[in-house]
Write a protein that holds these residues in place. Structure first.
Motif, PDB file in Angstrom:
ATOM      1  N   GLU A  70       0.880  -1.171   0.000  1.00  0.00           N
ATOM      2  CA  GLU A  70       0.000   0.000   0.000  1.00  0.00           C
ATOM      3  C   GLU A  70       0.912   1.214   0.000  1.00  0.00           C
ATOM      4  OE1 GLU A  70      -2.358   0.344   3.631  1.00  0.00           O
ATOM      5  OE2 GLU A  70      -0.568   0.387   4.884  1.00  0.00           O
ATOM      6  N   LEU A  71       0.493   2.262  -0.701  1.00  0.00           N
ATOM      7  CA  LEU A  71       1.234   3.526  -0.657  1.00  0.00           C
ATOM      8  C   LEU A  71       0.380   4.527   0.114  1.00  0.00           C
ATOM      9  CD1 LEU A  71       2.460   4.007  -4.375  1.00  0.00           C
ATOM     10  CD2 LEU A  71       3.409   2.552  -2.575  1.00  0.00           C
ATOM     11  N   ILE A  72       0.985   5.201   1.083  1.00  0.00           N
ATOM     12  CA  ILE A  72       0.252   6.204   1.866  1.00  0.00           C
ATOM     13  C   ILE A  72       0.875   7.566   1.619  1.00  0.00           C
ATOM     14  CG2 ILE A  72      -0.434   6.924   4.187  1.00  0.00           C
ATOM     15  CD1 ILE A  72      -0.129   3.917   4.983  1.00  0.00           C
ATOM     16  N   PHE A  73       0.178   8.383   0.841  1.00  0.00           N
ATOM     17  CA  PHE A  73       0.651   9.754   0.608  1.00  0.00           C
ATOM     18  C   PHE A  73       0.077  10.651   1.699  1.00  0.00           C
ATOM     19  CE2 PHE A  73       1.192   7.999  -3.638  1.00  0.00           C
ATOM     20  CZ  PHE A  73       2.331   8.643  -4.110  1.00  0.00           C
ATOM     21  N   VAL A  74       0.950  11.377   2.394  1.00  0.00           N
ATOM     22  CA  VAL A  74       0.480  12.310   3.419  1.00  0.00           C
ATOM     23  C   VAL A  74       0.663  13.728   2.891  1.00  0.00           C
ATOM     24  CG1 VAL A  74       0.698  13.059   5.810  1.00  0.00           C
ATOM     25  CG2 VAL A  74       1.194  10.676   5.215  1.00  0.00           C
ATOM     26  N   ASN A  75      -0.452  14.399   2.628  1.00  0.00           N
ATOM     27  CA  ASN A  75      -0.376  15.773   2.151  1.00  0.00           C
ATOM     28  C   ASN A  75      -0.195  16.717   3.330  1.00  0.00           C
ATOM     29  OD1 ASN A  75      -0.551  18.119   0.651  1.00  0.00           O
ATOM     30  ND2 ASN A  75      -2.787  18.197   0.826  1.00  0.00           N
ATOM     31  N   ASP A  76       1.018  17.264   3.431  1.00  0.00           N
ATOM     32  CA  ASP A  76       1.385  18.084   4.576  1.00  0.00           C
ATOM     33  C   ASP A  76       1.026  19.557   4.347  1.00  0.00           C
ATOM     34  OD1 ASP A  76       2.538  19.048   6.883  1.00  0.00           O
ATOM     35  OD2 ASP A  76       4.603  18.851   6.176  1.00  0.00           O
ATOM     36  N   GLY A  77      -0.274  19.818   4.171  1.00  0.00           N
ATOM     37  CA  GLY A  77      -0.738  21.206   4.013  1.00  0.00           C
ATOM     38  C   GLY A  77      -0.171  21.917   2.795  1.00  0.00           C
ATOM     39  N   SER A  78      -0.117  21.209   1.683  1.00  0.00           N
ATOM     40  CA  SER A  78       0.448  21.809   0.459  1.00  0.00           C
ATOM     41  C   SER A  78      -0.397  22.987  -0.023  1.00  0.00           C
ATOM     42  CB  SER A  78       0.498  20.760  -0.657  1.00  0.00           C
ATOM     43  OG  SER A  78       1.329  19.690  -0.286  1.00  0.00           O
ATOM     44  N   LYS A  79       0.274  23.920  -0.698  1.00  0.00           N
ATOM     45  CA  LYS A  79      -0.426  25.088  -1.234  1.00  0.00           C
ATOM     46  C   LYS A  79      -0.797  24.881  -2.701  1.00  0.00           C
ATOM     47  CE  LYS A  79       1.664  28.293   2.010  1.00  0.00           C
ATOM     48  NZ  LYS A  79       2.072  27.193   2.920  1.00  0.00           N
ATOM     49  N   ASP A  80      -0.327  23.813  -3.303  1.00  0.00           N
ATOM     50  CA  ASP A  80      -0.623  23.551  -4.711  1.00  0.00           C
ATOM     51  C   ASP A  80      -1.643  22.412  -4.826  1.00  0.00           C
ATOM     52  OD1 ASP A  80       0.780  21.290  -4.055  1.00  0.00           O
ATOM     53  OD2 ASP A  80       2.325  21.489  -5.602  1.00  0.00           O
ATOM     54  N   GLY A  81      -1.707  21.763  -5.964  1.00  0.00           N
ATOM     55  CA  GLY A  81      -2.722  20.727  -6.189  1.00  0.00           C
ATOM     56  C   GLY A  81      -2.307  19.323  -5.747  1.00  0.00           C
ATOM     57  N   THR A  82      -1.435  19.237  -4.764  1.00  0.00           N
ATOM     58  CA  THR A  82      -0.967  17.915  -4.292  1.00  0.00           C
ATOM     59  C   THR A  82      -2.133  17.004  -3.893  1.00  0.00           C
ATOM     60  OG1 THR A  82       1.180  18.745  -3.578  1.00  0.00           O
ATOM     61  CG2 THR A  82       0.419  16.753  -2.490  1.00  0.00           C
ATOM     62  N   TRP A  83      -3.097  17.549  -3.142  1.00  0.00           N
ATOM     63  CA  TRP A  83      -4.205  16.699  -2.666  1.00  0.00           C
ATOM     64  C   TRP A  83      -5.049  16.175  -3.835  1.00  0.00           C
ATOM     65  CZ3 TRP A  83      -5.084  13.437   0.831  1.00  0.00           C
ATOM     66  CH2 TRP A  83      -6.379  12.958   1.081  1.00  0.00           C
ATOM     67  N   GLN A  84      -5.305  17.041  -4.816  1.00  0.00           N
ATOM     68  CA  GLN A  84      -6.070  16.614  -5.995  1.00  0.00           C
ATOM     69  C   GLN A  84      -5.328  15.485  -6.715  1.00  0.00           C
ATOM     70  OE1 GLN A  84      -5.638  19.791  -5.035  1.00  0.00           O
ATOM     71  NE2 GLN A  84      -7.775  20.313  -4.636  1.00  0.00           N
ATOM     72  N   GLU A  85      -4.015  15.615  -6.789  1.00  0.00           N
ATOM     73  CA  GLU A  85      -3.211  14.570  -7.453  1.00  0.00           C
ATOM     74  C   GLU A  85      -3.231  13.270  -6.641  1.00  0.00           C
ATOM     75  OE1 GLU A  85      -2.115  14.546 -10.439  1.00  0.00           O
ATOM     76  OE2 GLU A  85      -2.579  16.653 -10.830  1.00  0.00           O
ATOM     77  N   ILE A  86      -3.229  13.391  -5.322  1.00  0.00           N
ATOM     78  CA  ILE A  86      -3.305  12.184  -4.486  1.00  0.00           C
ATOM     79  C   ILE A  86      -4.662  11.504  -4.720  1.00  0.00           C
ATOM     80  CG2 ILE A  86      -3.421  11.328  -2.090  1.00  0.00           C
ATOM     81  CD1 ILE A  86      -1.339  13.520  -1.354  1.00  0.00           C
ATOM     82  N   GLU A  87      -5.736  12.308  -4.749  1.00  0.00           N
ATOM     83  CA  GLU A  87      -7.074  11.731  -4.993  1.00  0.00           C
ATOM     84  C   GLU A  87      -7.134  11.023  -6.346  1.00  0.00           C
ATOM     85  OE1 GLU A  87      -9.623  15.173  -4.177  1.00  0.00           O
ATOM     86  OE2 GLU A  87     -10.413  14.059  -2.450  1.00  0.00           O
ATOM     87  N   LYS A  88      -6.494  11.637  -7.349  1.00  0.00           N
ATOM     88  CA  LYS A  88      -6.444  11.004  -8.683  1.00  0.00           C
ATOM     89  C   LYS A  88      -5.709   9.673  -8.610  1.00  0.00           C
ATOM     90  CE  LYS A  88      -6.123  14.935 -11.646  1.00  0.00           C
ATOM     91  NZ  LYS A  88      -5.152  15.710 -12.416  1.00  0.00           N
ATOM     92  N   ALA A  89      -4.582   9.669  -7.909  1.00  0.00           N
ATOM     93  CA  ALA A  89      -3.780   8.433  -7.787  1.00  0.00           C
ATOM     94  C   ALA A  89      -4.585   7.353  -7.064  1.00  0.00           C
ATOM     95  CB  ALA A  89      -2.474   8.712  -7.050  1.00  0.00           C
TER      96      ALA A  89
END
Ligand code: UDP
Ligand code: MG
Length: 201
Positions: free
Chosen positions: A36-55
């Motif tokens: 399993e891969l666990i991406f932790v979005n550490d309060g990014s100001k860019d589209g990191t969370w959207q990219e994690i959701e896509k992944a």
């Protein structure tokens, strides 16, 4: 086959999340390692969370953890470890500076040779300025003395047995320095060398 969790802290990594998700999941799948891969979005100001959701919707075995603001890499690592469900757990950067193939050797040392912690040790410090190398050298000299373990080539790239992860998570320290603490808790430890890769964008 036992499951490997990979915790990936991510701060402003919108460009790297898709590449890292594809590369790491492709590699582990090709080697038939359950993961399993666990991406932790550490309060990014860019589209990191959207990219994690896509992944998450593109590949199986991907989970996202979302922070309300930037808490720093140490907190992101601990939150990822607390979420992990694997029999062992690796931590790696989101920018592919930690070569993913090294995960294979770390997993082998854990699953076949019974090591409980496999430390990624920097073979070289990559392309850094002389000043950065000197100040990092001084910092690690002090850390080495404090921890009693050679920290000069230490990194946050490592694999830990679930037991060691649990030991780390019950410690009361919340403002931690993961790479030192994971050495300090003991356990049957070995290391693998890796070359710090250049950050690709
Ligand atoms: N990172 C993080 N929170 C932060 C800063 C960085 O989660 O506040 C993550 C970043 O996305 C990367 C890793 O920590 O996955 C290492 O960061 P960076 O590449 O900036 O550090 P360096 O390569 O200089 O060690
Ligand atoms: Mg980096």
């Amino acid at each position: 086959m036992k499951k490997l969790s990979v915790v990936i802290p991510a701060y402003n990594e919108e460009k790297m999340v898709p590449k890292t998700a594809k590369t790491v999941s492709g590699l582990l799948k090709a080697h038939q390692i359950p993961y399993e891969l666990i991406f932790v979005n550490d309060g990014s100001k860019d589209g990191t969370w959207q990219e994690i959701e896509k992944a998450v919707s593109t590949y199986p075995g991907i989970t996202g953890v979302q922070f309300s603001r930037n808490f720093g890499k140490e907190s992101a690592i601990l939150a990822g470890l607390a979420t992990a469900t694997g029999d062992c757990c690796a931590v790696m950067d989101c920018d592919l500076q930690h070569p993913p193939e090294t995960l294979l050797e770390m997993y082998r040392l854990w699953s076949e040779e019974g090591y409980e912690i496999v430390e990624g040790v920097k073979h070289s410090r990559g392309k850094e300025s002389a000043l950065h190398k000197a100040s990092a050298g001084m910092f690690y000299k002090i850390m080495t003395k404090a921890v009693g373990i050679d920290m000069s080539r230490a990194s946050d790239f490592k694999l830990m047995d679930k037991k060691a992860v649990e030991a780390l998570l019950v410690m009361p320290e919340r403002n931690t320095f993961f790479r030192a603490l994971s050495s300090w808790i003991g356990y049957r430890t070995t290391s693998v060398e890796f070359d710090v890769q250049e950050r690709v964008e």
